[in-house]
Design a protein around this motif. Structure first.
Motif, PDB file in Angstrom:
ATOM      1  N   GLY A  65      20.978  -7.587  39.756  1.00 58.07           N
ATOM      2  CA  GLY A  65      20.406  -8.530  38.784  1.00 58.07           C
ATOM      3  C   GLY A  65      18.908  -8.354  38.624  1.00 58.07           C
ATOM      4  O   GLY A  65      18.371  -8.518  37.521  1.00 58.07           O
ATOM      5  N   CYS A  66      18.219  -8.020  39.732  1.00 64.88           N
ATOM      6  CA  CYS A  66      16.770  -7.809  39.644  1.00 64.88           C
ATOM      7  C   CYS A  66      16.471  -6.627  38.722  1.00 64.88           C
ATOM      8  O   CYS A  66      15.518  -6.662  37.947  1.00 64.88           O
ATOM      9  CB  CYS A  66      16.178  -7.528  41.020  1.00 64.88           C
ATOM     10  SG  CYS A  66      16.456  -8.820  42.225  1.00 64.88           S
ATOM     11  N   ALA A  67      17.298  -5.573  38.836  1.00 64.98           N
ATOM     12  CA  ALA A  67      17.077  -4.382  38.021  1.00 64.98           C
ATOM     13  C   ALA A  67      17.380  -4.669  36.561  1.00 64.98           C
ATOM     14  O   ALA A  67      16.660  -4.229  35.663  1.00 64.98           O
ATOM     15  CB  ALA A  67      17.938  -3.237  38.534  1.00 64.98           C
ATOM     16  N   SER A  68      18.445  -5.434  36.310  1.00 67.95           N
ATOM     17  CA  SER A  68      18.802  -5.693  34.915  1.00 67.95           C
ATOM     18  C   SER A  68      17.767  -6.606  34.257  1.00 67.95           C
ATOM     19  O   SER A  68      17.535  -6.541  33.057  1.00 67.95           O
ATOM     20  CB  SER A  68      20.198  -6.313  34.807  1.00 67.95           C
ATOM     21  OG  SER A  68      20.164  -7.663  35.167  1.00 67.95           O
ATOM     22  N   TYR A  69      17.101  -7.430  35.070  1.00 68.48           N
ATOM     23  CA  TYR A  69      16.090  -8.359  34.545  1.00 68.48           C
ATOM     24  C   TYR A  69      14.985  -7.622  33.790  1.00 68.48           C
ATOM     25  O   TYR A  69      14.446  -8.115  32.820  1.00 68.48           O
ATOM     26  CB  TYR A  69      15.522  -9.147  35.734  1.00 68.48           C
ATOM     27  CG  TYR A  69      14.361 -10.054  35.439  1.00 68.48           C
ATOM     28  CD1 TYR A  69      14.345 -10.884  34.328  1.00 68.48           C
ATOM     29  CD2 TYR A  69      13.271 -10.100  36.294  1.00 68.48           C
ATOM     30  CE1 TYR A  69      13.282 -11.718  34.076  1.00 68.48           C
ATOM     31  CE2 TYR A  69      12.203 -10.940  36.051  1.00 68.48           C
ATOM     32  CZ  TYR A  69      12.210 -11.732  34.930  1.00 68.48           C
ATOM     33  OH  TYR A  69      11.142 -12.553  34.682  1.00 68.48           O
ATOM     34  N   THR A  70      14.645  -6.441  34.256  1.00 67.06           N
ATOM     35  CA  THR A  70      13.536  -5.731  33.619  1.00 67.06           C
ATOM     36  C   THR A  70      13.966  -4.438  32.924  1.00 67.06           C
ATOM     37  O   THR A  70      13.126  -3.701  32.431  1.00 67.06           O
ATOM     38  CB  THR A  70      12.473  -5.363  34.672  1.00 67.06           C
ATOM     39  OG1 THR A  70      13.137  -4.744  35.751  1.00 67.06           O
ATOM     40  CG2 THR A  70      11.708  -6.566  35.147  1.00 67.06           C
ATOM     41  N   SER A 125      10.364  -3.410  46.066  1.00 64.68           N
ATOM     42  CA  SER A 125      11.093  -4.381  46.886  1.00 64.68           C
ATOM     43  C   SER A 125      11.249  -5.675  46.104  1.00 64.68           C
ATOM     44  O   SER A 125      10.400  -6.029  45.282  1.00 64.68           O
ATOM     45  CB  SER A 125      10.387  -4.614  48.222  1.00 64.68           C
ATOM     46  OG  SER A 125       9.155  -5.242  48.017  1.00 64.68           O
ATOM     47  N   THR A 126      12.354  -6.358  46.358  1.00 63.44           N
ATOM     48  CA  THR A 126      12.674  -7.611  45.661  1.00 63.44           C
ATOM     49  C   THR A 126      12.726  -8.744  46.689  1.00 63.44           C
ATOM     50  O   THR A 126      12.571  -8.510  47.895  1.00 63.44           O
ATOM     51  CB  THR A 126      14.026  -7.468  44.949  1.00 63.44           C
ATOM     52  OG1 THR A 126      14.989  -7.053  45.916  1.00 63.44           O
ATOM     53  CG2 THR A 126      13.953  -6.457  43.821  1.00 63.44           C
ATOM     54  N   CYS A 127      12.977  -9.945  46.214  1.00 59.18           N
ATOM     55  CA  CYS A 127      12.969 -11.121  47.098  1.00 59.18           C
ATOM     56  C   CYS A 127      13.788 -10.903  48.370  1.00 59.18           C
ATOM     57  O   CYS A 127      13.321 -11.144  49.478  1.00 59.18           O
ATOM     58  CB  CYS A 127      13.566 -12.331  46.371  1.00 59.18           C
ATOM     59  SG  CYS A 127      12.513 -12.960  45.074  1.00 59.18           S
ATOM     60  N   ILE A 128      15.012 -10.421  48.179  1.00 53.20           N
ATOM     61  CA  ILE A 128      15.934 -10.346  49.319  1.00 53.20           C
ATOM     62  C   ILE A 128      15.436  -9.349  50.372  1.00 53.20           C
ATOM     63  O   ILE A 128      15.663  -9.526  51.564  1.00 53.20           O
ATOM     64  CB  ILE A 128      17.375 -10.017  48.824  1.00 53.20           C
ATOM     65  CG1 ILE A 128      18.388 -10.297  49.927  1.00 53.20           C
ATOM     66  CG2 ILE A 128      17.511  -8.607  48.320  1.00 53.20           C
ATOM     67  CD1 ILE A 128      18.481 -11.736  50.323  1.00 53.20           C
TER      68      ILE A 128
HETATM   69  S1  SF4 Z   1      12.849 -10.142  42.661  1.00 50.84           S
HETATM   70 FE1  SF4 Z   1      13.498 -12.228  43.184  1.00 50.84          FE
HETATM   71  S2  SF4 Z   1      12.798 -13.575  41.533  1.00 50.84           S
HETATM   72 FE2  SF4 Z   1      12.633 -11.414  40.834  1.00 50.84          FE
HETATM   73  S3  SF4 Z   1      14.545 -11.037  39.708  1.00 50.84           S
HETATM   74 FE3  SF4 Z   1      14.919 -10.398  41.848  1.00 50.84          FE
HETATM   75  S4  SF4 Z   1      15.705 -12.212  42.921  1.00 50.84           S
HETATM   76 FE4  SF4 Z   1      14.853 -12.907  40.957  1.00 50.84          FE
END
Ligand code: SF4
Length: 451
Positions: A65-70, A125-128
């Motif tokens: 999901g993080c990758a698809s977000y951008t 790196s992402t939140c997780i």
């Molecule tokens: S890095 Fe964190 S806040 Fe950003 S898209 Fe991923 S889970 Fe959501």
């Protein structure tokens, strides 16, 4: 209850109305818990800045999901490699989160390098990843040695701040890439780096062309249409010019400290700021013939585009605009640009504006204008409505809000596909304002929009 208090009283300090209270807007702070801010995340900030590096592999270490977000919402164009248009991800699942994602990351890097020959890879790196504590730097270092390419970790996991922290993480990653040079030779190069332009719809090419007409060459753009090779040679420039201050002022300051490259702020949004910036660059590059060529360019281009802009201006009498954008410097330019086309800005806010930028905004706007930092949808809705705005300038997250309210909308974010920089950009802006604000569609809405 005061007028600036909306749903969450702690937000009151982040909202000001010119003329009704002292200019003491709070900004550059973490978002308030429980308040759904319009800001993007740390990782998104880093991705925005680095994604236009065209020949790099961009690997997101996190859930898909993080990758698809951008992914694929960036309008940055390339004159060469299209590798950057891919979005790769380690696709972390439950098992990885329990047992750690380092092995999966190492395996993904190896697979990607085998499929896509490249000299450079950014690993975000992402939140997780921040939560489970994978050692990104160690995995990247080992993978770089194993595969003989540069693998740069981008420390952009959540909880370390807001989108601004992502900008800084991206700048840190870029600094790792830039190779030291002989500064005496570089200072004599008489070339410039153009920082904070992401070549949306080819905007960096427009500015490169203006500078070429003045006899000034660009060394590299950070990061629009850039490559690992051009970025590596960034320290060869004699001057850095910065368009997007929020994302790149930190890097400019670092380049000054490390390599002695001076920097200056520019803006190519609107006729006034474009002319001012070209004159400033000419002066910084020694004036003389460069200044003379800049004046020829400014006169010719102003004479060419002004009739178009004045024609649109006649259509906008009595219209009011609301602005909610990422950075303060862009917000300042937009106030001036709206003035050029005869529209008053009645609400203005940013995601990551700084104190001095808000001070300038406060000086520029008319009495009664609402100024807000790190806003949420409820605040935007309330103030756009109460201020009688006919139009909103924003990004991908603000578009549905404007349309649901029956307001015209201008996309000024990274997903747009038309240039808004320079003289042709100024005409495009006026044309876009006209086509949305004066669209017949507003006859069929609740009546708050253009029309
Ligand atoms: S890095 Fe964190 S806040 Fe950003 S898209 Fe991923 S889970 Fe959501």
């Amino acid at each position: 209850m005061s007028e600036t208090t909306v749903a969450i009283s702690e937000r009151e300090q982040f909202i000001a109305t010119k003329g009704r209270r002292k200019n003491s807007l709070k900004c550059d702070a973490d978002s308030i818990a429980g308040c759904v801010s319009q800001r993007a995340c740390v990782y998104c900030g880093a991705r925005v800045v680095l994604n236009p590096v065209t020949d790099a592999i961009h690997l997101v270490h996190g859930p898909v999901g993080c990758a698809s977000y951008t992914w694929d919402i960036r309008g940055s164009l390339s004159s060469g490699s299209e590798l950057y248009r891919n979005s790769f991800c380690t696709d972390l699942r439950e098992q990885d989160i329990i047992f750690g994602g380092e092995k999966k990351l190492a395996k993904t890097i190896d697979e990607l390098v085998a499929k896509h020959p490249a000299k450079l890879m950014f690993v975000y790196s992402t939140c997780i990843v921040g939560v489970i504590g994978d050692d990104l730097a160690a995995v990247c270092k080992a993978a770089a040695l194993r595969n003989n390419l540069e693998v740069i970790p981008v420390e952009s996991s959540g909880f370390i701040g807001n989108k601004s922290a992502g900008y800084r993480a991206a700048c840190e990653a870029l600094l790792k890439l830039i190779a030291p040079v002989d500064r005496a030779q570089a200072a004599a190069s008489r070339t410039i780096n153009y920082l904070g332009d992401f070549n949306l719809a080819g905007e960096a090419w427009i500015i490169r062309d203006y500078l070429a007409q003045m006899g000034v060459q660009i060394n590299t753009v950070f990061t629009g249409d850039s490559t690992s090779a051009t970025l590596k040679g960034a320290a060869n420039a004699s001057l850095n010019i910065v368009q997007c201050a929020g994302s790149m002022n930190y890097l400019a300051a670092q380049l000054q400290e490390l390599y002695g490259i001076p920097y200056m702020q520019v803006s190519f949004l609107g006729i006034e700021d474009t002319a001012k910036s070209l004159r400033s660059i000419a002066a910084a590059m020694g004036g003389g013939a460069i200044r003379a060529k800049a004046e020829v360019l400014i006169r010719r281009e102003t004479d060419r585009v002004l009739p178009y802009i004045n024609k649109f201006r006649e259509k906008f009498i009595g219209k009011k605009a609301a602005v909610y954008v990422g950075g303060g410097f862009k917000a300042i330019s937009l106030i001036k640009q709206f003035r050029e086309i005869g529209i008053e800005v009645v609400m203005i806010g940013t995601q990551t504006g700084r104190r001095e930028e808000y001070d300038t905004i406060h000086e520029l706007v008319a009495e009664g204008t609402v100024i807000l930092d790190d806003a949420n949808p409820a605040e935007l809705e309330r103030f756009m409505t109460s201020q009688g705005a006919h139009l909103l300038v924003g990004g991908v997250k603000e578009r549905p809000l404007a349309y649901k309210l029956g307001l015209a909308f201008i996309d000024h974010n990274h997903d747009r596909k038309h240039p808004l920089s320079g003289y042709d950009g100024a005409v495009n802006f006026a044309q876009e304002v006209y086509s949305t604000l004066c669209s017949p569609v507003w006859k069929y809405t609740a009546g708050k929009g253009g029309g």
